[in-house]
Design an enzyme around this catalytic site. Structure first.
Site, short mmCIF file in Angstrom:
data_model
loop_
_atom_site.label_atom_id
_atom_site.label_comp_id
_atom_site.label_asym_id
_atom_site.label_seq_id
_atom_site.Cartn_x
_atom_site.Cartn_y
_atom_site.Cartn_z
N ARG A 183 12.40 7.09 10.89
CA ARG A 183 12.61 6.94 9.44
C ARG A 183 13.94 7.50 8.96
O ARG A 183 14.05 8.00 7.85
CB ARG A 183 11.49 7.61 8.63
CG ARG A 183 10.09 7.13 8.93
CD ARG A 183 9.85 5.72 8.44
NE ARG A 183 8.43 5.41 8.47
CZ ARG A 183 7.79 4.93 9.55
NH1 ARG A 183 8.45 4.70 10.67
NH2 ARG A 183 6.50 4.67 9.47
N CYS A 212 4.13 5.25 2.59
CA CYS A 212 3.78 6.65 2.82
C CYS A 212 4.76 7.56 2.09
O CYS A 212 5.97 7.35 2.13
CB CYS A 212 3.81 6.96 4.32
SG CYS A 212 2.37 6.27 5.17
N GLU A 216 9.22 11.25 2.47
CA GLU A 216 9.90 10.11 3.11
C GLU A 216 10.72 9.31 2.09
O GLU A 216 11.77 8.76 2.41
CB GLU A 216 8.85 9.18 3.76
CG GLU A 216 9.48 7.94 4.39
CD GLU A 216 8.47 6.98 5.02
OE1 GLU A 216 7.58 7.44 5.76
OE2 GLU A 216 8.58 5.77 4.76
P1 FAD Z 1 15.00 0.65 -0.86
O1 FAD Z 1 13.71 1.31 -1.10
O2 FAD Z 1 15.56 -0.22 -1.92
O3 FAD Z 1 16.10 1.77 -0.52
C1 FAD Z 1 15.85 2.77 0.44
C2 FAD Z 1 17.18 3.44 0.79
O4 FAD Z 1 18.03 2.50 1.43
C3 FAD Z 1 17.96 3.92 -0.43
O5 FAD Z 1 18.63 5.10 -0.07
C4 FAD Z 1 18.94 2.80 -0.69
O6 FAD Z 1 20.13 3.27 -1.33
C5 FAD Z 1 19.25 2.34 0.72
N1 FAD Z 1 19.61 0.92 0.81
C6 FAD Z 1 18.82 -0.16 0.59
N2 FAD Z 1 19.51 -1.29 0.86
C7 FAD Z 1 20.76 -0.91 1.24
C8 FAD Z 1 21.93 -1.60 1.65
N3 FAD Z 1 22.01 -2.94 1.71
N4 FAD Z 1 23.04 -0.88 1.97
C9 FAD Z 1 23.03 0.48 1.91
N5 FAD Z 1 21.94 1.18 1.53
C10 FAD Z 1 20.83 0.50 1.20
N6 FAD Z 1 8.21 1.92 5.91
C11 FAD Z 1 8.11 2.01 7.25
O7 FAD Z 1 9.04 2.45 7.93
N7 FAD Z 1 6.96 1.62 7.89
C12 FAD Z 1 5.91 1.10 7.23
O8 FAD Z 1 4.91 0.76 7.85
C13 FAD Z 1 6.00 0.97 5.82
N8 FAD Z 1 4.99 0.43 5.10
C14 FAD Z 1 5.11 0.29 3.75
C15 FAD Z 1 4.07 -0.32 3.03
C16 FAD Z 1 4.18 -0.50 1.67
C17 FAD Z 1 3.05 -1.14 0.91
C18 FAD Z 1 5.37 -0.08 0.99
C19 FAD Z 1 5.51 -0.29 -0.48
C20 FAD Z 1 6.38 0.53 1.69
C21 FAD Z 1 6.29 0.73 3.08
N9 FAD Z 1 7.30 1.33 3.83
C22 FAD Z 1 7.19 1.42 5.18
C23 FAD Z 1 8.48 1.91 3.15
C24 FAD Z 1 9.66 0.94 2.94
O9 FAD Z 1 9.24 -0.41 2.99
C25 FAD Z 1 10.77 1.19 3.97
O10 FAD Z 1 11.28 2.49 3.88
C26 FAD Z 1 11.95 0.21 3.81
O11 FAD Z 1 12.84 0.38 4.87
C27 FAD Z 1 12.69 0.34 2.50
O12 FAD Z 1 13.55 -0.79 2.40
P2 FAD Z 1 14.04 -1.34 0.98
O13 FAD Z 1 14.90 -2.52 1.22
O14 FAD Z 1 12.90 -1.51 0.07
O15 FAD Z 1 14.97 -0.13 0.53
N1 EPU Z 2 -5.91 9.65 8.49
C1 EPU Z 2 -6.89 10.33 7.84
N2 EPU Z 2 -7.05 10.13 6.50
C2 EPU Z 2 -6.25 9.29 5.78
C3 EPU Z 2 -5.24 8.59 6.45
C4 EPU Z 2 -5.08 8.78 7.81
O1 EPU Z 2 -7.62 11.12 8.44
O2 EPU Z 2 -6.46 9.17 4.57
C5 EPU Z 2 -5.76 9.83 9.93
C6 EPU Z 2 -6.15 8.55 10.69
O3 EPU Z 2 -7.52 8.53 10.95
C7 EPU Z 2 -5.32 8.70 11.96
C8 EPU Z 2 -4.05 9.42 11.49
O4 EPU Z 2 -4.38 10.04 10.25
O5 EPU Z 2 -5.96 9.51 12.88
C9 EPU Z 2 -2.86 8.47 11.33
O6 EPU Z 2 -3.18 7.49 10.33
P1 EPU Z 2 -2.65 5.98 10.44
O7 EPU Z 2 -3.07 5.39 11.75
O8 EPU Z 2 -3.03 5.29 9.19
O9 EPU Z 2 -1.09 6.11 10.55
P2 EPU Z 2 -0.08 6.99 9.71
O10 EPU Z 2 0.58 7.91 10.68
O11 EPU Z 2 -0.71 7.58 8.52
C10 EPU Z 2 2.00 5.49 10.09
C11 EPU Z 2 3.20 5.27 9.24
C12 EPU Z 2 3.02 4.06 8.34
C13 EPU Z 2 2.71 2.84 9.19
C14 EPU Z 2 1.43 3.12 9.99
C15 EPU Z 2 1.05 1.96 10.89
C16 EPU Z 2 4.34 7.37 8.70
C17 EPU Z 2 4.53 8.45 7.70
N3 EPU Z 2 3.46 6.42 8.39
O12 EPU Z 2 0.96 5.87 9.22
O13 EPU Z 2 4.26 3.85 7.69
O14 EPU Z 2 2.51 1.71 8.38
O15 EPU Z 2 1.65 4.31 10.80
O16 EPU Z 2 1.74 2.03 12.07
O17 EPU Z 2 5.00 7.37 9.74
C18 EPU Z 2 5.56 4.29 5.72
O18 EPU Z 2 6.37 4.85 6.46
O19 EPU Z 2 5.76 4.12 4.50
C19 EPU Z 2 4.31 3.78 6.28
C20 EPU Z 2 3.36 3.25 5.55
#
Ligand code: FAD
Ligand code: EPU
Length: 306
Positions: A164, A211, A277
């Site tokens: 991240r 997250c 994050e």
């Molecule tokens: P933004 O949120 O718009 O910006 C994030 C940062 O990047 C800011 O500092 C911004 O200035 C910079 N930035 C954006 N675009 C550019 C560019 N073109 N040039 C320079 N800087 C830029 N993240 C995960 O890693 N794994 C997940 O599983 C995950 N699941 C998600 C689920 C949901 C429902 C949501 C809402 C979010 C989730 N995220 C997850 C978080 C998010 O999607 C990621 O962090 C993603 O990389 C953010 O991208 P963005 O384009 O929306 O960036």
């Molecule tokens: N857990 C709980 N309670 C909860 C949520 C999770 O006990 O309310 C426990 C689960 O049972 C499991 C552990 O926590 O044992 C991990 O949970 P999960 O498998 O949901 O994964 P996570 O580590 O919480 C990560 C990423 C997500 C990504 C998922 C799927 C981070 C901070 N989060 O979640 O990324 O989508 O794995 O791979 O690394 C994001 O970065 O925004 C994000 C959503």
């Protein structure tokens, strides 16, 4: 939207509520420059600025931000540049979900791990978006940046990609990214996606920014927050999701102040230190704005990834 909209060469400039550009739907106003070519990005970054992608990892303060917010327009959002060869330069505003689908249709493997992440490609690079099944960095070869008014190419190996995070130079706008995917078949790609989809199934559908906290080494923030009994904990319109404790959801009328207070409650209740994050704008301890290149006292600085 509020205030008049104006057009400049290659850009549309308008005062917008940043809530409308983020997935959490929180945050005050800023002057938003939507740019459709590199020249417009160069002009937009003359003065102090921030860059917004999909707004899916952003918490913006209720007062908005005083700097320009640079946004890449449709000209940077076409996923079709990716062809069967699997090696392509793509605009940084390409939405990741559409790109993942396009790659699957072409039978190209490498993006399965980022299934379900609502980012734009540029934001995915900056955050090295991913899951335990894979990150955008796995396929990233090179980026093209606008840096101090100039375009430069930087190899992915020099971007400091880790869990991240990336170490792009301050003030860099990702314009394009070159990905290299591996030839496979749509069926095999779809099968690999199943595990990723299953891992995400328990995540909330309500408005969120994903997250809130990074996982601390060897543990999961969601588990820790859940164990602290905080699911359903609420400040104003912001709530710790019942489905997954590391998600803060906006019940409809949350303010940034509500969200910040809820995050503080979590940190006070969980003994392990948790790192937020989300990028935060216009809030104490948040991400600083980038200096406009035309405002530098000295000559433009470096071309590397620093
Ligand atoms: P933004 O949120 O718009 O910006 C994030 C940062 O990047 C800011 O500092 C911004 O200035 C910079 N930035 C954006 N675009 C550019 C560019 N073109 N040039 C320079 N800087 C830029 N993240 C995960 O890693 N794994 C997940 O599983 C995950 N699941 C998600 C689920 C949901 C429902 C949501 C809402 C979010 C989730 N995220 C997850 C978080 C998010 O999607 C990621 O962090 C993603 O990389 C953010 O991208 P963005 O384009 O929306 O960036
Ligand atoms: N857990 C709980 N309670 C909860 C949520 C999770 O006990 O309310 C426990 C689960 O049972 C499991 C552990 O926590 O044992 C991990 O949970 P999960 O498998 O949901 O994964 P996570 O580590 O919480 C990560 C990423 C997500 C990504 C998922 C799927 C981070 C901070 N989060 O979640 O990324 O989508 O794995 O791979 O690394 C994001 O970065 O925004 C994000 C959503």
């Amino acid at each position: 939207m509020s205030g008049p909209e104006s057009a400049r060469a290659g850009a549309t400039v308008a005062r917008l509520a940043l809530a409308s550009l983020t997935t959490l739907k929180v945050g005050g106003e800023a002057e938003v420059w939507t740019c459709d070519d590199d020249h417009a990005v160069r002009e937009a970054t003359r003065a102090d600025f921030r860059v917004i992608g999909g707004g899916s990892n952003l918490l913006v303060g209720d007062g908005g931000v005083p700097e320009r917010v640079v946004r890449l327009g449709r000209a940077y959002a076409d996923a079709r540049a990716l062809g069967a060869a699997g090696d392509a330069w793509l605009g940084a505003a390409v939405p990741l979900p559409g790109l993942v689908r396009h790659a699957r249709r072409l039978g190209l493997s490498g993006l399965e791990g980022v299934l379900g992440i609502p980012a734009q490609l540029g934001g995915a690079v900056v955050m090295n978006a991913g899951t335990r099944f894979g990150e955008i960095g796995d396929t990233l070869q090179e980026v093209e940046l606008m840096l101090d008014g100039r375009t430069v190419r930087v190899p992915a190996a020099d971007l400091g990609l880790a869990y991240r995070r990336s170490a792009l130079p301050p003030g860099a706008v990702v314009l394009r990214a070159r990905l290299r995917l591996t030839p496979s078949t749509p069926e095999r790609v779809a099968r690999a996606e199943e595990a990723v989809d299953a891992a995400r199934r328990g995540q909330p559908k309500a408005r969120s920014a994903g997250c809130a906290f990074k996982n601390p080494p060897g543990d999961a923030a969601g588990r820790l927050i859940d164990a602290a009994g905080l699911k359903g904990s609420r400040v104003g319109g912001a709530m710790i999701a019942h489905e997954h404790a590391n998600f803060v959801v906006n019940l409809g009328d949350a303010t940034a102040a509500d969200v910040v207070q809820l995050l503080e409650r979590v940190r006070a209740a969980v003994e392990v230190p948790l790192e937020i994050e989300w990028r935060r704008w216009g809030l104490p301890g948040g991400e600083p704005a980038a200096r406009g290149w035309d405002l530098h006292a000295g000559p433009a600085t470096g071309t590397g990834a620093g």
